[in-house]
Design a protein around this motif. Structure first.
Motif, mmCIF file in Angstrom:
data_model
loop_
_atom_site.group_PDB
_atom_site.id
_atom_site.type_symbol
_atom_site.label_atom_id
_atom_site.label_comp_id
_atom_site.label_asym_id
_atom_site.label_seq_id
_atom_site.Cartn_x
_atom_site.Cartn_y
_atom_site.Cartn_z
ATOM 1 N N PRO A 1 0.774 -1.393 0.101
ATOM 2 C CA PRO A 1 0.224 -0.226 -0.102
ATOM 3 C C PRO A 1 0.779 1.280 -0.067
ATOM 4 C CG PRO A 1 -0.909 -1.525 1.493
ATOM 5 C CD PRO A 1 0.576 -2.025 1.080
ATOM 6 N N LEU A 2 2.342 1.238 0.122
ATOM 7 C CA LEU A 2 2.912 2.360 0.451
ATOM 8 C C LEU A 2 3.651 2.751 -1.011
ATOM 9 C CD1 LEU A 2 4.580 2.119 3.796
ATOM 10 C CD2 LEU A 2 2.657 3.317 3.390
ATOM 11 N N ARG A 3 3.374 1.943 -1.867
ATOM 12 C CA ARG A 3 3.971 2.263 -3.063
ATOM 13 C C ARG A 3 3.214 3.354 -3.716
ATOM 14 N NH1 ARG A 3 5.726 -2.976 -6.761
ATOM 15 N NH2 ARG A 3 5.619 -1.296 -8.349
ATOM 16 N N ARG A 4 3.907 4.113 -4.645
ATOM 17 C CA ARG A 4 3.088 5.163 -5.211
ATOM 18 C C ARG A 4 2.074 4.775 -6.203
ATOM 19 N NH1 ARG A 4 8.040 9.915 -6.613
ATOM 20 N NH2 ARG A 4 8.494 10.189 -4.306
ATOM 21 N N ASP A 5 2.299 3.871 -6.843
ATOM 22 C CA ASP A 5 1.274 3.002 -7.939
ATOM 23 C C ASP A 5 0.350 2.211 -7.144
ATOM 24 O OD1 ASP A 5 2.971 1.091 -7.352
ATOM 25 O OD2 ASP A 5 3.184 0.471 -9.349
ATOM 26 N N ARG A 6 -0.221 2.649 -5.989
ATOM 27 C CA ARG A 6 -0.903 1.630 -5.412
ATOM 28 C C ARG A 6 -2.549 1.630 -5.720
ATOM 29 N NH1 ARG A 6 1.073 5.472 -1.702
ATOM 30 N NH2 ARG A 6 0.090 7.181 -1.681
ATOM 31 N N ARG A 7 -2.763 2.846 -6.399
ATOM 32 C CA ARG A 7 -4.047 2.792 -6.819
ATOM 33 C C ARG A 7 -4.107 2.076 -8.199
ATOM 34 N NH1 ARG A 7 -8.282 5.333 -3.759
ATOM 35 N NH2 ARG A 7 -7.223 6.954 -2.515
ATOM 36 N N ARG B 1 -10.986 3.367 0.450
ATOM 37 C CA ARG B 1 -11.317 4.271 1.437
ATOM 38 C C ARG B 1 -10.293 4.057 2.434
ATOM 39 N NH1 ARG B 1 -17.148 3.231 0.942
ATOM 40 N NH2 ARG B 1 -17.009 1.202 2.059
ATOM 41 N N GLU B 2 -9.614 2.936 2.612
ATOM 42 C CA GLU B 2 -8.359 2.577 3.572
ATOM 43 C C GLU B 2 -7.348 3.556 2.929
ATOM 44 O OE1 GLU B 2 -7.855 1.506 6.178
ATOM 45 O OE2 GLU B 2 -10.049 0.384 6.827
ATOM 46 N N LEU B 3 -7.262 3.547 1.559
ATOM 47 C CA LEU B 3 -6.013 4.243 0.908
ATOM 48 C C LEU B 3 -6.331 5.797 1.012
ATOM 49 C CD1 LEU B 3 -5.663 2.036 -2.485
ATOM 50 C CD2 LEU B 3 -4.156 2.244 -0.373
ATOM 51 N N ASP B 4 -7.608 6.274 0.925
ATOM 52 C CA ASP B 4 -7.783 7.423 1.243
ATOM 53 C C ASP B 4 -7.109 7.892 2.554
ATOM 54 O OD1 ASP B 4 -9.053 7.827 -1.169
ATOM 55 O OD2 ASP B 4 -11.265 7.371 -0.440
ATOM 56 N N ARG B 5 -7.747 7.194 3.660
ATOM 57 C CA ARG B 5 -7.171 7.470 4.989
ATOM 58 C C ARG B 5 -5.537 7.427 5.152
ATOM 59 N NH1 ARG B 5 -12.001 5.064 6.292
ATOM 60 N NH2 ARG B 5 -11.070 2.801 6.591
ATOM 61 N N LEU B 6 -5.037 6.394 4.351
ATOM 62 C CA LEU B 6 -3.564 6.501 4.341
ATOM 63 C C LEU B 6 -2.868 7.374 3.753
ATOM 64 C CD1 LEU B 6 -1.068 4.321 4.677
ATOM 65 C CD2 LEU B 6 -1.627 3.303 2.555
ATOM 66 N N GLU B 7 -3.401 7.991 2.640
ATOM 67 C CA GLU B 7 -2.691 8.909 1.747
ATOM 68 C C GLU B 7 -2.943 10.205 2.813
ATOM 69 O OE1 GLU B 7 -4.919 8.765 -1.815
ATOM 70 O OE2 GLU B 7 -3.750 7.311 -2.534
ATOM 71 N N LEU B 8 -3.861 10.508 3.340
ATOM 72 C CA LEU B 8 -4.073 11.564 4.311
ATOM 73 C C LEU B 8 -3.008 11.352 5.443
ATOM 74 C CD1 LEU B 8 -5.307 14.217 5.622
ATOM 75 C CD2 LEU B 8 -7.222 12.507 6.404
#
Length: 385
Positions: free
Chosen positions: A191-197, A221-228
């Motif tokens: 999940p921490l890679r830049r191309d996660r999406r 939604r988990e990625l939204d919180r992670l990116e924040l």
């Protein structure tokens, strides 16, 4: 063991010269326990609503007026409170009002060792007053008073502590995403890679199906919180770097600036060591180790002589940081005297006991860094950046 409760103890003659007050603080109620001149040995108890500073000061004025009516003199007030969730704002308010205030470490106050002991705010308040009396009489080691940091020192610690909280939250979100995907047979997603999406869109389950729609939405939604969180961590680190740069501009002899000059100590370690410990003044190395909870705790009685390990009674953040730094010190400063001492001790034990020895190294390293930042004592064999 029988205890004689019937004998009447001789009254202790104490020239108080002040009104001694303890504060038992809670969210809803503040209990005020006081011992005043001319009132004998009886302690009076009053309460005010939690947070009512005006009511507290009014109660203090009433205590002084009653003491003046009994003795014809006006006595100062000396207060004590336990260090806790209320922080130091009440202590600062009392000092601004000209009242002598003390904050005590509650773990340093002697308590009954009975298996079932009574504990109420009334009992605790009286115990605090007795502790304050003994402290003002000069009795050695009766308790440990906390040295309250200034508002600026307290605020500077927020950066490192907030970053640690954010890092812990980041780990939680990363583990949750990995756990959700592992249950579908996917174990190589980071999940921490830049191309996660982009990688999320191309994932398929272990049995060849595309990701279920609701699962993909949840992970999004988990990625939204992670990116924040990642953005907030960057902001905190930028604020930390700005603070360290400002310190280095003021003086290169500041503890944080000196720590940054050593190989293996980066911005995060320098900021944590400075804000959590090096900003304080210590009289000797024992105080330094005790503040970090790295002081030894021997158990000696008769023929019994064993070591129980470090006390862990100090600043947990500083202690954890020092243990982490000790491992990094071995990697980046292998030629230093401290690293050589560690390897010699490990070799003497046949390669065993690395964890206890790394704690011992952390204690020695903390003391060496304290001497280096305060007295300029160079760490033998240490390499600068």
């Amino acid at each position: 063991m029988p205890v004689d409760h019937g004998s009447t103890p001789t009254a202790i003659q104490i020239n108080l010269g002040a009104i001694f007050v303890s504060l038992e603080l809670s969210r809803s109620l503040w209990l005020i326990t006081s011992l005043s001149p001319g009132a004998g040995e009886k302690m009076s108890k009053h309460s005010v609503r939690g947070g009512d500073v005006a009511g507290l000061l009014m109660r203090f004025a009433q205590l002084q007026e009653k003491a003046r009516a009994r003795t014809g003199q006006m006595f100062p007030i000396i207060t004590v409170q336990e260090a806790g969730l209320d922080g130091f704002w009440i202590h600062r308010v009392l000092q601004d009002e000209g009242i002598e205030s003390h904050v005590v470490d509650p773990a340093s106050i002697a308590t009954s060792r009975r298996q079932r002991r009574a504990k109420t705010d009334k009992i605790d308040g009286e115990a605090l007053v007795r502790t304050l009396l003994a402290y003002k009489r000069g009795e050695p080691r009766v308790c440990a008073m906390v040295k309250a940091p200034t508002p600026e020192e307290e605020d500077q610690r927020r950066i490192g502590r907030e970053r640690k909280t954010l890092i812990a939250e980041r780990v939680q979100h990363v583990n949750r995403i990995k756990g959700l995907l592992f249950a579908q047979g996917i174990g190589d997603y980071e999940p921490l890679r830049r191309d996660r999406r982009e990688r999320l869109e191309g994932l398929t389950t272990g049995d060849g199906r595309p990701l279920p729609r609701h699962l993909k939405t949840q992970i999004g939604r988990e990625l939204d919180r992670l990116e924040l969180l990642l953005e907030q961590i960057k902001a905190v680190e930028a604020e930390r770097d700005t603070l360290l740069a400002r310190i280095r501009e003021v003086s290169a002899a500041q503890p944080a600036a000196l720590l940054l000059g050593l190989k293996g100590i980066g911005a995060e370690f320098a900021a944590l060591l400075w804000s959590e410990g090096m900003f304080r003044s210590f009289s000797n190395r024992r105080q330094v180790a005790a503040y970090a909870g790295l002081a030894p705790t021997p158990w000696k009685s008769g023929s019994v002589d064993r070591e129980q390990g470090v006390s862990k009674a100090g600043n947990a953040r500083l202690r954890t940081t020092m243990i982490q730094l000790a491992w990094l010190w071995l990697r980046h400063q292998p030629a230093s005297a401290l690293s050589r001492w560690f390897h010699q001790r490990i070799a003497r034990n046949g390669g065993r006991l690395k964890k206890p020895m790394i704690v011992a190294l952390a204690r020695k390293l903390l003391i060496a860094l304290w001497k280096y930042t305060t007295a300029g004592v160079v760490i033998e064999g240490a390499v600068a950046t």
